[in-house]
Structures are given as structure tokens and as C-alpha cells.
Design an enzyme around this catalytic site. Structure first.
Site, mmCIF file in Angstrom:
data_model
loop_
_atom_site.group_PDB
_atom_site.id
_atom_site.type_symbol
_atom_site.label_atom_id
_atom_site.label_comp_id
_atom_site.label_asym_id
_atom_site.label_seq_id
_atom_site.Cartn_x
_atom_site.Cartn_y
_atom_site.Cartn_z
ATOM 1 N N HIS A 69 0.819 -1.223 0.000
ATOM 2 C CA HIS A 69 0.000 0.000 0.000
ATOM 3 C C HIS A 69 0.850 1.270 0.000
ATOM 4 O O HIS A 69 0.356 2.341 -0.341
ATOM 5 C CB HIS A 69 -1.031 -0.007 1.142
ATOM 6 C CG HIS A 69 -0.475 0.271 2.505
ATOM 7 N ND1 HIS A 69 0.119 -0.684 3.270
ATOM 8 C CD2 HIS A 69 -0.438 1.414 3.235
ATOM 9 C CE1 HIS A 69 0.497 -0.138 4.422
ATOM 10 N NE2 HIS A 69 0.168 1.132 4.430
ATOM 11 N N LYS A 95 0.647 5.641 -1.874
ATOM 12 C CA LYS A 95 0.683 6.902 -1.122
ATOM 13 C C LYS A 95 1.093 8.040 -2.046
ATOM 14 O O LYS A 95 1.976 7.886 -2.892
ATOM 15 C CB LYS A 95 1.667 6.787 0.056
ATOM 16 C CG LYS A 95 1.141 5.873 1.175
ATOM 17 C CD LYS A 95 2.064 5.906 2.372
ATOM 18 C CE LYS A 95 1.681 4.852 3.391
ATOM 19 N NZ LYS A 95 0.753 5.333 4.404
ATOM 20 N N GLU A 105 6.369 4.473 13.685
ATOM 21 C CA GLU A 105 4.963 4.392 14.105
ATOM 22 C C GLU A 105 4.882 4.609 15.604
ATOM 23 O O GLU A 105 5.761 4.147 16.337
ATOM 24 C CB GLU A 105 4.399 3.013 13.788
ATOM 25 C CG GLU A 105 4.348 2.691 12.318
ATOM 26 C CD GLU A 105 3.679 1.346 12.085
ATOM 27 O OE1 GLU A 105 2.456 1.295 12.052
ATOM 28 O OE2 GLU A 105 4.404 0.340 11.982
ATOM 29 N N LYS A 116 7.933 0.196 15.833
ATOM 30 C CA LYS A 116 6.645 0.459 16.491
ATOM 31 C C LYS A 116 6.943 1.213 17.783
ATOM 32 O O LYS A 116 8.045 1.156 18.314
ATOM 33 C CB LYS A 116 5.963 -0.863 16.845
ATOM 34 C CG LYS A 116 5.762 -1.766 15.632
ATOM 35 C CD LYS A 116 4.322 -1.875 15.279
ATOM 36 C CE LYS A 116 4.076 -2.724 14.074
ATOM 37 N NZ LYS A 116 3.234 -2.081 13.067
ATOM 38 N N HIS A 145 7.664 -2.381 2.346
ATOM 39 C CA HIS A 145 7.525 -0.925 2.232
ATOM 40 C C HIS A 145 8.876 -0.207 2.107
ATOM 41 O O HIS A 145 9.062 0.632 1.231
ATOM 42 C CB HIS A 145 6.781 -0.361 3.441
ATOM 43 C CG HIS A 145 5.462 -1.031 3.720
ATOM 44 N ND1 HIS A 145 4.628 -1.456 2.724
ATOM 45 C CD2 HIS A 145 4.836 -1.345 4.888
ATOM 46 C CE1 HIS A 145 3.535 -1.996 3.263
ATOM 47 N NE2 HIS A 145 3.648 -1.947 4.576
HETATM 48 C C1 BG6 Z 1 1.461 -2.664 7.326
HETATM 49 C C2 BG6 Z 1 2.139 -3.365 8.481
HETATM 50 O O1 BG6 Z 1 1.876 -3.211 6.114
HETATM 51 O O2 BG6 Z 1 1.807 -1.275 7.360
HETATM 52 C C3 BG6 Z 1 1.712 -2.739 9.798
HETATM 53 O O3 BG6 Z 1 1.780 -4.736 8.469
HETATM 54 C C4 BG6 Z 1 1.979 -1.248 9.784
HETATM 55 O O4 BG6 Z 1 2.411 -3.342 10.888
HETATM 56 C C5 BG6 Z 1 1.372 -0.601 8.531
HETATM 57 O O5 BG6 Z 1 1.399 -0.700 10.943
HETATM 58 C C6 BG6 Z 1 1.808 0.857 8.426
HETATM 59 O O6 BG6 Z 1 1.109 1.482 7.376
HETATM 60 P P1 BG6 Z 1 0.888 3.056 7.361
HETATM 61 O O7 BG6 Z 1 0.197 3.326 6.068
HETATM 62 O O8 BG6 Z 1 0.054 3.383 8.561
HETATM 63 O O9 BG6 Z 1 2.255 3.673 7.448
#
Ligand code: BG6
Length: 503
Positions: free
Chosen positions: A193, A197, A231, A353, A255
Site C-alpha cells: 500500500h 501513497k 509508528e 513500532k 515498504h
Molecule cells: C502494514 C504493516 O503493512 O503497514 C503494519 O503490516 C503497519 O504493521 C502498517 O502498521 C503501516 O502502514 P501506514 O500506512 O500506517 O504507514
């Protein structure tokens, strides 16, 4: 929830993307349709796109789950989730969206439970059939096989695989083989995903839509690159799943490596899906493997201990888990890319995290000027820095040195050329899933990962994990609410560098 109409371009003709493929009438089948991802991301994304007029009138959305539920009950569940998250829910928009929304009970591994889906699809063989697998990856193969056995395959199909595709190269291959038995590669859309962005996409615009940066994008001018994805949330109710996975598999393999690829790749010959993915693949193949000695010197893994995040004291990872574990919730790496453009230039990656706040950025740190003429009592000549801020507050900042105003000698100050996308374009950006769902429905695979990309990224990650295991490097700890362990700062200190201040 209100948004401006889709595809409305505020600029003169020709500036906005012309010729977007329209979305054709579809049936979207979301497996794991009553799960967390579906309720939190997929259905809100579809709701927004529907509100923007992008979903053709007759299109239907089927949430598919293992638990029996009446259609009305499912609609109430979705409405309740929307109401809890959004300040206002326009009633007429909800009414037209909920008319598309169906729920079916099906256990992919039990062929006798596919009847309702078959009945629902009867008479709609011509329309696009898009399958979204928001299930654990071990079900990807059985679901794909189910479509074959139930004779539900057609030429006009797409299957979207949510991450993770496997937990190592072997399991990713197995899943890709299984799904690939029933679906050709051009019908398979693997989600990362981050590729949806806004600022991540802007990396392509920055690098290949401006003549300015490309001559500077090389080892002679750039000192190093930093990629941070921090995060503030912990592992929460995913703690059981997360143990044994860890930050490297959860965030870096996908990512962070995708971000690295977009920064480091060569200019593609076009924006065609394979042209871009070919270039990313070359970067993944050029990642320097890490030996046991390398991981000791160039990697840090750590777990959060109890601490205060945003004023609230939170438990440590091991307390949440309730047992001993070596799974990392934070990782920092010094990564090398073995090619002409980047040889010898470190890419420092870190993600964790329960860090101080949610904050993701890419820093391109340029080399200092070769000869300092503004010496003496004046401000140091700092090297230029390009900051690409991914979230929150998407934007870019270029730090340059300027003369301090006044007549007292020649003193320099760093100033930011600051581009906030929200100020410049005045818009709230669609969530990454809105873009990715629409791109999958449109049949544009450029923003999705190809099989060879995923497997190559796993290969590099696997060797790092086995080097970790061989090196018996200890898992460090950091206080929740901090920017990570001291060892992560030392990783750069040793090279005479530091993580960008404020993060
Ligand atoms: C996900 C992970 O792919 O991405 C999660 O499995 C993580 O652990 C998340 O929290 C973070 O996505 P974003 O878009 O909030 O940065």
C-alpha cells in the site's frame, strides 16, 4: 467525509492526467470481507470513490466471510464502523453505497460452501470480476483453486493479493505458483500500500519530471540516504501474529525496500508497468548481501520496553506478548547498492513500532561544498539536504545555505525551500487504498508488485535473517516513545553522520 469530485483538475488543460482508463462495471469479491482491513480500509476507500462518482452504477461489492451473517446485519456493521470513524456520513451517499453491498458466507476450503457465490455471479459472466484476498496468505492458493473448480474463471478477471505474500522466499514462491496455476501473471495484483501513497508517487514526479535533480542523483554528489518509517502504535491485538514476524519482514521486506527502489532506480523508459518494475527489480538484485560480520556492524534490532507515548504509559512488547521472544519491533540497517550510481553510498533504513510519533520521511543528504570560502566566525556551511516527507504533512523541503540578512559581514544560515502539498494543492489526499483499488479495477498493474520483485526482496531479507541467526547478535531494547535504541544512533555516529534531527 465529503470530498471534491474525482478527476477534477484545477490546472490548465494538459496538466492533469488525460486519458485515464475508466472503471468498467464490476463485481468485486472481497474475501476476508468482514475483517479489519476490509472494514477499516477497503470499504471506506470504495465508499469515497463511489461518492466521487468513480464506481459505475451497476457494480456490486460482495464481502465474503466464514461467519454466517444476514445482508442487513453486515450493512449495519459497516455503517456503524463508518459512523465511528467519520464525523458525518451523508445519508444519500450511504444509501446508494449500501445498495451495492452484499455479504456471502463461504469457506474457501470447503467446496460445498461456494453455492451462494455461484448463484450471485450467474448471468454476470461478461462483467469484470475482481477478487480481493484480504485473508491470511495460506488461503490465497485454495481460493484461487476454488474459482477454477467452481468454473468461475473468466478472461476478464483480476485477483488482488494483500501483503504479506509469504514469510520467506520459499513460501512466496509456493503461493505465487499456486495462484499462478489458475491466474496468468497479468491478472495478479500484489499490494504494497506504500506504492499508493501520494508522496511515494511524487518521488517519480520529482525524479523524472524535473531536469534539476537527475544530474545530482549520483554517488559523486550524494553523501547518503536515510529512510525512516516510524509508528507510535504498538503491535496491539496483532501481538500473536507479529511474534515470529518482526519489523524486518513486516515493514522492510516490502515498504522500505520499495521506497529504496524508487529513490535508487534508473530512469524507466516509460511509466508502463513493466518498465518501472524492471528498474525496481534491478535495484533489488543489486542490494549488497550481508554476512554475519556485516549484520553485527551494520544492523540493529530491538524491542520496545514500557514507556510513555503521547503522554500515556504503555507496556513493553514482551509484557504484551507474555513470554520471551527475540522478535524485533525495531530495525535499523546500513544497506549498500552494488552498481555504478550508488557504489559506496550508504542507505540507512529504520522502522519501528512505539516510537515517538508517526512519522515517515526520506532524506537525501548531499555532500558538503568542496572548498569552504565562508570560514571563520561565520555559521558553518552545512551540506544541502532534500527532505521528502511521506506522512503526516506530505511535502518536500530543500535546505540551502543563504546569507544572513544585514550588513555585519558574510554570515550564512540554512533556510528551507518548503513545499507543503496541502498548501500547494489545497487538497486532502485519497487514502492509498482508494488509489490502489481503483487502479486494480482499471487494470493498471504499475502500482503493484510483480512476482520477481517480491521473491527477490524475500531472498535478500532471508539472507539477512540467517546472518542474524548465525551471528547471535543480541536483540536490543528501546523505551517506548523514543526514536529507537542508542545502538541505532551509533550505527550512523560511527560513520560521522546522524539521523535527521527531530526524528
Ligand atoms: C502494514 C504493516 O503493512 O503497514 C503494519 O503490516 C503497519 O504493521 C502498517 O502498521 C503501516 O502502514 P501506514 O500506512 O500506517 O504507514
Amino acid at each position: 467525509m465529503g470530498r471534491g469530485p474525482a478527476n477534477q483538475c484545477p490546472f490548465p488543460p494538459g496538466v492533469c492526467m488525460a486519458g485515464l482508463k475508466p472503471v468498467e462495471e464490476f463485481d468485486l469479491l472481497i474475501f476476508g470481507g468482514a475483517g479489519d482491513l476490509s472494514l477499516r480500509k477497503l470499504l471506506p476507500a470504495l465508499f469515497h470513490r463511489d461518492g466521487a462518482g468513480q464506481l459505475p452504477p451497476g457494480s456490486r461489492i460482495f464481502a465474503i466471510g466464514r461467519n454466517a451473517m444476514a445482508r442487513d446485519d453486515f450493512q449495519s456493521l459497516v455503517k456503524g464502523t463508518f459512523e465511528a470513524r467519520f464525523p458525518t456520513l451523508p445519508e444519500d451517499q450511504w444509501r446508494s453505497f449500501s445498495a451495492r453491498l452484499h455479504y456471502l458466507n463461504l469457506n474457501a476450503e470447503n467446496s460445498s460452501t461456494w453455492g451462494d457465490l455461484k448463484t450471485a455471479l450467474e448471468g454476470h459472466d461478461d462483467r469484470l470480476r475482481a477478487i480481493y484476498l484480504a485473508t491470511p496468505p495460506h488461503l490465497f492458493g485454495p481460493i484461487a483453486k476454488g474459482f477454477y473448480e467452481q468454473q468461475l474463471l473468466s478472461n476478464n478477471m483480476r485477483i488482488v493479493l494483500e501483503k504479506p505474500v509469504g514469510h520467506d522466499e520459499a513460501s512466496a514462491r509456493e503461493i505465487n505458483d499456486e495462484v499462478g496455476t489458475y491466474f496468468p501473471e497479468n491478472q495478479i495484483y500484489r499490494i504494497d500500500h506504500y506504492l499508493g501513497k501520494e508522496t511515494v508517487q511524487n518521488l517519480l514526479a520529482l525524479r523524472f519530471g524535473n531536469a534539476l535533480f537527475e544530474p545530482l542523483w549520483r554517488r559523486e554528489v550524494i553523501d547518503h540516504v536515510q529512510i525512516t518509517v516510524a509508528e507510535d502504535l504498538g503491535v496491539g491485538n496483532r501481538v500473536g501474529y507479529y511474534d515470529g514476524i518482526g519489523a524486518l519482514r513486516d515493514m522492510v521486506q516490502n515498504h522500505l525496500l520499495q521506497l529504496l527502489c524508487l529513490v535508487a532506480m534508473e530512469p524507466p523508459s516509460s511509466l508502463d508497468d513493466d518498465a518501472v518494475r524492471d528498474e525496481k527489480l534491478k535495484v533489488l538484485r543489486a542490494l549488497k548481501p550481508m554476512s554475519e560480520a556485516d549484520v553485527r556492524a551494520h544492523s540493529v534490532r530491538a524491542q520496545y520496553a514500557s514507556g510513555a507515548v503521547g503522554g500515556t504509559v504503555v507496556p513493553g512488547f514482551l509484557e504484551e506478548l507474555g513470554k520471551a521472544s527475540t522478535t524485533e519491533t525495531f530495525v535499523a540497517l546500513k544497506v549498500g547498492i552494488e552498481n555504478w550510481r550508488w557504489s559506496g553510498i550508504p542507505f540507512y533504513l529504520r522502522t519501528g513500532k512505539r516510537m515517538a510519533r508517526k512519522h515517515s520521511e526520506i532524506v537525501i543528504q548531499f555532500k558538503p561544498v568542496p572548498h569552504a570560502i565562508f570560514d571563520g566566525a561565520h555559521y558553518d556551511t552545512l551540506p544541502n539536504q532534500l527532505l521528502i516527507q511521506l506522512q503526516p504533512n506530505e511535502g518536500m523541503k530543500l535546505t540551502i545555505m543563504a546569507k544572513r540578512p544585514g550588513s555585519e559581514g558574510f554570515s550564512l544560515l540554512p533556510v528551507d525551500l518548503d513545499l507543503s502539498f496541502e498548501k500547494a494543492f489545497g487538497a486532502a489526499y485519497p487514502d492509498a487504498y482508494e488509489r490502489l483499488l481503483i487502479e486494480a479495477l482499471r487494470g493498471n498493474p504499475a502500482l503493484f508488485m510483480r512476482r520477481d520483485e517480491i521473491e527477490t526482496a524475500w531472498r535478500w531479507t532471508d539472507q539477512l535473517i540467517s546472518a542474524w541467526e548465525g551471528s547471535r547478535q543480541k536483540v536490543d531494547s528501546y523505551v517506548a516513545g523514543s526514536w529507537g535504541p542508542t545502538s541505532a544512533s551509533l550505527l550512523l555516529d560511527r560513520d560521522g553522520r546522524s539521523w535527521r534531527a527531530g526524528s
